[in-house]
Design an enzyme around this catalytic site. Sequence first.
Site, PDB file in Angstrom:
ATOM      1  N   HIS A  34     -62.468  29.226 -25.773  1.00  0.00           N
ATOM      2  CA  HIS A  34     -63.663  29.595 -25.750  1.00  0.00           C
ATOM      3  C   HIS A  34     -64.013  30.879 -26.947  1.00  0.00           C
ATOM      4  CE1 HIS A  34     -63.421  32.554 -22.752  1.00  0.00           C
ATOM      5  NE2 HIS A  34     -62.881  31.531 -22.026  1.00  0.00           N
ATOM      6  N   HIS A  37     -61.699  33.752 -25.873  1.00  0.00           N
ATOM      7  CA  HIS A  37     -60.037  33.487 -26.295  1.00  0.00           C
ATOM      8  C   HIS A  37     -60.087  33.894 -27.619  1.00  0.00           C
ATOM      9  CE1 HIS A  37     -60.184  30.501 -22.964  1.00  0.00           C
ATOM     10  NE2 HIS A  37     -58.998  31.486 -22.639  1.00  0.00           N
ATOM     11  N   ASP A 152     -60.712  38.970 -16.135  1.00  0.00           N
ATOM     12  CA  ASP A 152     -59.948  38.943 -15.270  1.00  0.00           C
ATOM     13  C   ASP A 152     -59.329  40.252 -14.811  1.00  0.00           C
ATOM     14  OD1 ASP A 152     -59.749  35.694 -14.717  1.00  0.00           O
ATOM     15  OD2 ASP A 152     -59.539  36.131 -16.805  1.00  0.00           O
TER      16      ASP A 152
END
Length: 283
Positions: A34, A37, A152
């Site tokens: 998406h 990235h 993350d």
Amino acid sequence: METVFDLQQLREKVRQWRREGLTIALVPTMGNLHAGHISLLERAREIADRTVVSIFVNPIQFGRGEDYERYPSTLEADSEKLSAAGLHLLFAPNLGQLYPGGMEDDTRVTVPQLSNILCGAFRPGHFSGVATVVTKLFINVAPDKALFGEKDYQQLLVIRRLTADLCFPIEIIGMPIIREADGLAMSSRNGYLSEEERSRAPLINQSLRSAAEALKAGGAITDIEREHTDKLAAAGFRPEYFSIRRLDDLALPGPADKRFAILVAAWLGSARLIDNIHVDLGG
Ligand code: PAF
């Protein structure tokens, strides 16, 4: 864009670039790409001569009953996006390439300090799975820089720590979270949400922003955590944690701390959503 499927081809390509004196940036992914990235790839292209993106859904970072089996595999669409974004090399290995001895009793990398809290407490073995596969990629690509998304955030800190501890001469670059217009952090797992769940999902980010305001206003950390956990639960989420931590190492904050990460993980339907924001009270 060139695509290679095995380690031998990958190493040859990288060796050739090294002989030419070119610098290399690596963006590890599990595919289903998406805009988040693509933002990593775009930055990678700015800071290195050549970019490698890896696409590999890494089984050992999924626990039993997690979504390994249904994790979306979209190699063709991903390749088109990467090629349009100017990638140099796509590395898309199969299982046998990265786990030649299988996945039982194989060698693992662990980063004990950060791996058993927050996401690690709910996903035992997850960060060791991530650390292991990232180590394999680092050894075989030998990049100068590697880029990871801050969504993350715990993973980013695990990777920074493993890079330092294993003396990899690699600069780790964390990149800002890319969000949908309504604030939801982009994630491959958002695709698991039903239409109705998708309309509620931005509450995750709203709750983080509300907690940040409460922290800036001098609220007590444990009260803010409890209040926002309860709000998410009342809205039909199943929160795993809503936690205010020290920014640099995710330890529990002390009175002298000024820089915080507020992190949340919560289930909505069959999607496990995570997000975080940073707060600096240092003025
Ligand atoms: O963030 C991810 O997509 C994965 O955890 C990573 C870093 C590619 C390792 O499999």
